[in-house]
Write an enzyme that holds these catalytic residues in place. Structure first.
Site, PDB file in Angstrom:
ATOM      1  N   ASP A 123      -4.097   3.962   2.738  1.00  0.00           N
ATOM      2  CA  ASP A 123      -5.537   3.694   2.927  1.00  0.00           C
ATOM      3  C   ASP A 123      -5.798   2.251   3.356  1.00  0.00           C
ATOM      4  O   ASP A 123      -6.955   1.830   3.477  1.00  0.00           O
ATOM      5  CB  ASP A 123      -6.338   4.058   1.665  1.00  0.00           C
ATOM      6  CG  ASP A 123      -5.993   3.174   0.465  1.00  0.00           C
ATOM      7  OD1 ASP A 123      -5.099   2.292   0.601  1.00  0.00           O
ATOM      8  OD2 ASP A 123      -6.598   3.355  -0.602  1.00  0.00           O
ATOM      9  N   ASP A 180      -9.775 -16.045 -16.184  1.00  0.00           N
ATOM     10  CA  ASP A 180     -10.606 -16.479 -15.065  1.00  0.00           C
ATOM     11  C   ASP A 180     -11.693 -17.444 -15.547  1.00  0.00           C
ATOM     12  O   ASP A 180     -12.399 -17.153 -16.518  1.00  0.00           O
ATOM     13  CB  ASP A 180     -11.255 -15.226 -14.444  1.00  0.00           C
ATOM     14  CG  ASP A 180     -11.867 -15.479 -13.091  1.00  0.00           C
ATOM     15  OD1 ASP A 180     -11.113 -15.799 -12.157  1.00  0.00           O
ATOM     16  OD2 ASP A 180     -13.100 -15.344 -12.969  1.00  0.00           O
ATOM     17  N   ASP A 217      -1.884  -1.157  -3.743  1.00  0.00           N
ATOM     18  CA  ASP A 217      -2.179  -0.424  -4.975  1.00  0.00           C
ATOM     19  C   ASP A 217      -1.026  -0.561  -5.978  1.00  0.00           C
ATOM     20  O   ASP A 217       0.027  -1.133  -5.655  1.00  0.00           O
ATOM     21  CB  ASP A 217      -2.470   1.053  -4.665  1.00  0.00           C
ATOM     22  CG  ASP A 217      -1.428   1.652  -3.731  1.00  0.00           C
ATOM     23  OD1 ASP A 217      -0.229   1.403  -3.953  1.00  0.00           O
ATOM     24  OD2 ASP A 217      -1.820   2.348  -2.758  1.00  0.00           O
ATOM     25  N   ASN A 244      -0.354   4.517  -0.262  1.00  0.00           N
ATOM     26  CA  ASN A 244      -0.981   5.777   0.167  1.00  0.00           C
ATOM     27  C   ASN A 244      -1.674   5.714   1.519  1.00  0.00           C
ATOM     28  O   ASN A 244      -2.426   6.622   1.887  1.00  0.00           O
ATOM     29  CB  ASN A 244      -1.966   6.268  -0.910  1.00  0.00           C
ATOM     30  CG  ASN A 244      -3.095   5.282  -1.144  1.00  0.00           C
ATOM     31  OD1 ASN A 244      -3.162   4.244  -0.465  1.00  0.00           O
ATOM     32  ND2 ASN A 244      -3.976   5.581  -2.067  1.00  0.00           N
ATOM     33  N   HIS A 263      -4.559 -16.907  -4.829  1.00  0.00           N
ATOM     34  CA  HIS A 263      -5.421 -16.076  -3.968  1.00  0.00           C
ATOM     35  C   HIS A 263      -6.716 -16.774  -3.557  1.00  0.00           C
ATOM     36  O   HIS A 263      -7.478 -16.220  -2.769  1.00  0.00           O
ATOM     37  CB  HIS A 263      -5.741 -14.778  -4.706  1.00  0.00           C
ATOM     38  CG  HIS A 263      -6.579 -15.018  -5.935  1.00  0.00           C
ATOM     39  ND1 HIS A 263      -6.105 -15.710  -7.035  1.00  0.00           N
ATOM     40  CD2 HIS A 263      -7.856 -14.702  -6.213  1.00  0.00           C
ATOM     41  CE1 HIS A 263      -7.071 -15.796  -7.933  1.00  0.00           C
ATOM     42  NE2 HIS A 263      -8.147 -15.185  -7.472  1.00  0.00           N
ATOM     43  N   ASP A 264      -6.994 -17.953  -4.112  1.00  0.00           N
ATOM     44  CA  ASP A 264      -8.214 -18.697  -3.765  1.00  0.00           C
ATOM     45  C   ASP A 264      -7.924 -19.900  -2.883  1.00  0.00           C
ATOM     46  O   ASP A 264      -8.857 -20.590  -2.452  1.00  0.00           O
ATOM     47  CB  ASP A 264      -8.885 -19.249  -5.035  1.00  0.00           C
ATOM     48  CG  ASP A 264      -9.450 -18.174  -5.921  1.00  0.00           C
ATOM     49  OD1 ASP A 264      -9.787 -17.084  -5.415  1.00  0.00           O
ATOM     50  OD2 ASP A 264      -9.568 -18.429  -7.146  1.00  0.00           O
ATOM     51  N   ASP A 321       0.848  -1.195   0.000  1.00  0.00           N
ATOM     52  CA  ASP A 321       0.000   0.000   0.000  1.00  0.00           C
ATOM     53  C   ASP A 321       0.884   1.245   0.000  1.00  0.00           C
ATOM     54  O   ASP A 321       1.677   1.441   0.920  1.00  0.00           O
ATOM     55  CB  ASP A 321      -0.899  -0.040   1.246  1.00  0.00           C
ATOM     56  CG  ASP A 321      -1.708   1.235   1.403  1.00  0.00           C
ATOM     57  OD1 ASP A 321      -1.919   1.934   0.395  1.00  0.00           O
ATOM     58  OD2 ASP A 321      -2.137   1.526   2.538  1.00  0.00           O
ATOM     59  N   ASP A 375      -5.105 -10.265 -15.578  1.00  0.00           N
ATOM     60  CA  ASP A 375      -6.217 -11.169 -15.323  1.00  0.00           C
ATOM     61  C   ASP A 375      -7.347 -10.773 -16.268  1.00  0.00           C
ATOM     62  O   ASP A 375      -7.653  -9.593 -16.412  1.00  0.00           O
ATOM     63  CB  ASP A 375      -6.677 -11.023 -13.862  1.00  0.00           C
ATOM     64  CG  ASP A 375      -7.072 -12.346 -13.241  1.00  0.00           C
ATOM     65  OD1 ASP A 375      -7.952 -13.008 -13.820  1.00  0.00           O
ATOM     66  OD2 ASP A 375      -6.515 -12.704 -12.182  1.00  0.00           O
ATOM     67  N   GLU A 380      -7.833 -20.619 -16.355  1.00  0.00           N
ATOM     68  CA  GLU A 380      -8.274 -21.263 -15.109  1.00  0.00           C
ATOM     69  C   GLU A 380      -9.461 -22.150 -15.471  1.00  0.00           C
ATOM     70  O   GLU A 380     -10.463 -21.679 -15.983  1.00  0.00           O
ATOM     71  CB  GLU A 380      -8.688 -20.205 -14.081  1.00  0.00           C
ATOM     72  CG  GLU A 380      -8.967 -20.809 -12.714  1.00  0.00           C
ATOM     73  CD  GLU A 380      -9.875 -19.964 -11.845  1.00  0.00           C
ATOM     74  OE1 GLU A 380      -9.780 -20.090 -10.621  1.00  0.00           O
ATOM     75  OE2 GLU A 380     -10.693 -19.190 -12.377  1.00  0.00           O
TER      76      GLU A 380
HETATM   77  O1  TEU Z   1     -12.083 -18.608  -9.213  1.00  0.00           O
HETATM   78  C1  TEU Z   1     -12.919 -19.605  -9.663  1.00  0.00           C
HETATM   79  C2  TEU Z   1     -13.020 -20.860  -8.887  1.00  0.00           C
HETATM   80  O2  TEU Z   1     -13.440 -21.831  -9.435  1.00  0.00           O
HETATM   81  C3  TEU Z   1     -12.699 -20.987  -7.451  1.00  0.00           C
HETATM   82  O3  TEU Z   1     -11.390 -20.927  -7.123  1.00  0.00           O
HETATM   83  C4  TEU Z   1     -13.628 -20.138  -6.626  1.00  0.00           C
HETATM   84  O4  TEU Z   1     -13.190 -18.837  -6.498  1.00  0.00           O
HETATM   85  C5  TEU Z   1     -13.884 -20.659  -5.271  1.00  0.00           C
HETATM   86  O5  TEU Z   1     -12.736 -20.610  -4.492  1.00  0.00           O
HETATM   87  C6  TEU Z   1     -14.503 -22.011  -5.290  1.00  0.00           C
HETATM   88  O6  TEU Z   1     -14.692 -22.454  -3.999  1.00  0.00           O
HETATM   89  C7  TEU Z   1     -11.970 -17.436  -9.964  1.00  0.00           C
HETATM   90  C8  TEU Z   1     -11.117 -16.435  -9.236  1.00  0.00           C
HETATM   91  O7  TEU Z   1      -9.820 -16.927  -9.104  1.00  0.00           O
HETATM   92  C9  TEU Z   1     -11.775 -16.106  -7.934  1.00  0.00           C
HETATM   93  O8  TEU Z   1     -11.003 -15.281  -7.126  1.00  0.00           O
HETATM   94  C10 TEU Z   1     -13.098 -15.468  -8.248  1.00  0.00           C
HETATM   95  O9  TEU Z   1     -13.818 -15.268  -7.060  1.00  0.00           O
HETATM   96  C11 TEU Z   1     -13.944 -16.305  -9.198  1.00  0.00           C
HETATM   97  O10 TEU Z   1     -13.209 -16.858 -10.282  1.00  0.00           O
HETATM   98  C12 TEU Z   1     -15.008 -15.443  -9.822  1.00  0.00           C
HETATM   99  O11 TEU Z   1     -14.446 -14.526 -10.703  1.00  0.00           O
END
Ligand code: TEU
Length: 585
Positions: A47, A227, A51, A45, A359-360, A43, A120, A285
């Site tokens: 907040d 995605d 960013d 700034n 990130h998921d 970050d 993305d 993905e």
């Molecule tokens: O994720 C799609 C997905 O199938 C999963 O990883 C889902 O986010 C979830 O964890 C299932 O339990 C992609 C992105 O990576 C995710 O961050 C988004 O929330 C999702 O698509 C929608 O755009």
């Protein structure tokens, strides 16, 4: 908002030509990708939210690590219902993250260090606040058909229980349909109700997406992470999935994923954007992809994508038939054999992507390793060794190079992710004990991966001067970038060395893969062979000492030791989380 007909790049603050970088054919095969989740990276700034200028200020961290590519999670204009995966304008930057000029500056800073940028691409759905959807809400509009609008189920009154057009569940709990009072119809949203699905059957939608992609390429980006790209083609009839007892809505993947026109759409996109012709990196993905489908999609002869993200290996620690919240013990043999099956399936045709987390997903060291103080560093290193030793393009998620761990929220109020928040509400309303739900969240919530990157041991881990949007993991005092960079024995330097090896050893990029000891409960052993060179990787993936059965791995006496977690020792007896990489020939 730009219309599909416009294909001219927007006014840039510096010349687009100055931001281009050379892309040799197949360059992505010897590349390592680093994923940035901008909200949690740095970050600038105060907040509390990361960013783009924050990233630009940290590009030397990436250059020191040696990565070739940054994949930037969405920074586009967005109401942030799903942290930017709900996009209201594909061609502008959300003020939370900065401006187009900031992005141009980031591209320049990365390219100046030889690092490419992959954006993305979230085009299965938009935000409900996107101008396309705003227009589509009017049944008379030319864009009505850009989304999936359907009347209530026959015999039901729209807006009442059971009237949803199909029984599909959303990924984020509840029905995948949202009733729109104004027009008396429903729209489809496989994710949150603020993420309506685009109708890819409509050629205007596809052309609008391709035009937008072209403008990003002209702006200087080097590829796209797509995605849920396998959801863009659905079974167009939109019909019920087989009912499941006790559930109003069912996860209808057979209906909405891997539809009949998927490969046609990908080929059309590739041609329209020149994805292959311009040597762009493309990774799709694809939850629910099989090896067979991945092989077709990544077969260069088909002109679709370079690689896909499989979900098979991140589903092995869930109960059969259960959801991601139904946690089961992970079996190492099954994990090894699954990755090996993908290696073999894509050995002659196609290409793999290699990842432990993103990130998921929960943090790799907490999920596949041992994040206790005693084993955290060695298990993070050994996991990296095993990942990078497979054939394919490795993806490193921010903080993975530091061995960052899952967080420890004890109360539902700490969670921010819409998936976690909705799941808690739904599961507890169905009668699950809150402690049980919190137990699943602690292990599986996406917020585990989203706590701020730990830069140093100053206040808020150096992530922000303000209050971070998600609490910093208290272990930042020990686990942070400044400490890792200063320590030659850290996970950071181990990963840096692995990346260096990829850049210098063709056997690591192209070598044929073979899994050894497939049923061993502790040891992950493999070879990679190219010409007369053999790379031998032996890793103890457990927190107990392990003995390599005699005669099961190639004799490495006299071979060059390229990388190891421990000093001294032998390949016959391994300490907990010890791993060794030898080169014969
Ligand atoms: O994720 C799609 C997905 O199938 C999963 O990883 C889902 O986010 C979830 O964890 C299932 O339990 C992609 C992105 O990576 C995710 O961050 C988004 O929330 C999702 O698509 C929608 O755009």
């Amino acid at each position: 908002m730009s219309s599909p007909e416009q294909s001219r790049p927007q006014q840039a603050t510096t010349s687009a030509a100055g931001r281009q970088i050379e892309r040799a054919p197949g360059w992505w095969k010897s590349a390592v990708v680093y994923q940035i989740y901008p909200r949690s990276f740095a970050d600038s700034n105060g907040d509390g939210v990361g960013d783009i200028p924050g990233i630009t200020a940290r590009v030397d961290h990436l250059a020191d690590l040696g990565v070739d590519v940054v994949w930037l999670s969405p920074v586009y204009a967005s109401p942030q219902d799903d942290n930017g995966y709900d996009i209201s304008d594909y061609e502008d930057i959300d003020p939370t993250f900065g401006s187009l000029a900031d992005l141009d500056a980031l591209i320049e800073a990365l390219h100046a260090r030889g690092i490419k940028l992959v954006m993305d691409l979230v085009v299965n759905h938009t935000s409900d606040e996107h101008a396309w959807f705003a227009e589509s809400r009017d049944p008379a509009s030319a864009k009505r058909d850009w989304y999936w609008w359907r009347p209530a189920r026959k015999g039901f009154t729209a807006g009442t229980e059971g009237a949803e057009p199909t029984n599909w569940a959303s990924f984020f709990s509840g029905s995948a349909w949202q009733f729109d009072e104004q027009s008396g119809e429903y729209y489809l949203h496989l994710f949150s109700r603020k993420q309506p699905d685009l109708n890819w059957e409509n050629p205007e939608v596809r052309q609008a997406v391709y035009a937008m992609m072209n403008r990003w390429v002209e702006r200087g980006v080097d590829g796209f992470r797509m995605d849920v790209i396998n959801l863009i083609s659905k079974q167009p009839e939109l019909r019920d999935a087989p009912a499941e007892s006790g559930r109003a809505f069912v996860f209808a993947a057979d209906e909405f994923a891997n539809g009949p026109r998927l490969e046609e759409f990908l080929q059309e996109m590739n041609a329209a954007v020149g994805l292959d012709a311009r040597q762009l990196l493309t990774v799709g993905e694809m939850p629910g992809s099989t090896i067979e489908l991945a092989r077709r999609v990544t077969d260069p002869a088909n002109g679709e994508l370079n690689m896909v993200f499989t979900f098979e290996h991140v589903g092995l620690d869930t109960q059969p038939g259960g959801s991601k919240w139904d946690i089961a013990e992970l079996s190492l043999p099954r994990l090894k054999q699954n990755l090996a099956a993908w290696q073999e399936g894509l050995a002659d045709v196609g290409w793999n992507s290699l990842y432990w987390d993103n990130h998921d997903q929960p943090r790799a060291v907490s999920r596949f390793g041992d994040d206790s103080p005693r084993h955290r560093v060695n298990s993070a290193k050994t996991l990296a060794t095993v990942q990078h030793a497979h054939r394919g393009t490795p993806y490193v998620y921010q903080g993975e190079e530091l061995g960052m761990t899952n967080t420890q929220f004890v109360d539902i109020s700490a969670y921010r992710d819409i998936e976690s928040v909705n799941y808690y509400a739904e599961a507890t309303s169905l009668g699950l004990a809150p402690e049980q739900v919190l137990g699943s969240l602690a292990v599986r919530s996406r917020d585990n991966a989203r706590t701020p990157v730990q830069w140093d041991d100053s206040s808020q881990a150096g992530f922000t001067q303000g209050i971070p949007w998600l609490p910093v993991n208290p272990n930042y005092v020990v686990v942070n970038a400044a400490a890792a960079v200063a320590d030659p024995g850290s996970t950071f330097h181990h990963l840096r060395r692995l990346i260096e090896l990829r850049h210098t050893l063709p056997v690591l990029v192209e070598g044929r893969f073979q899994l050894l000891l497939p049923d061993h409960e502790q040891i992950w052993a493999l070879t990679r062979t190219l010409g007369d060179q053999v790379l031998v990787v032996v890793a103890n993936c457990s927190s107990r000492p392990a003995v390599v059965p005699a005669g099961t791995v190639p004799d490495v006496r006299g071979a060059q030791l390229l990388l190891s977690t421990h000093e001294g020792g032998t390949t016959a007896e391994l300490a907990p989380w010890e791993s060794r990489v030898h080169l014969i020939g």
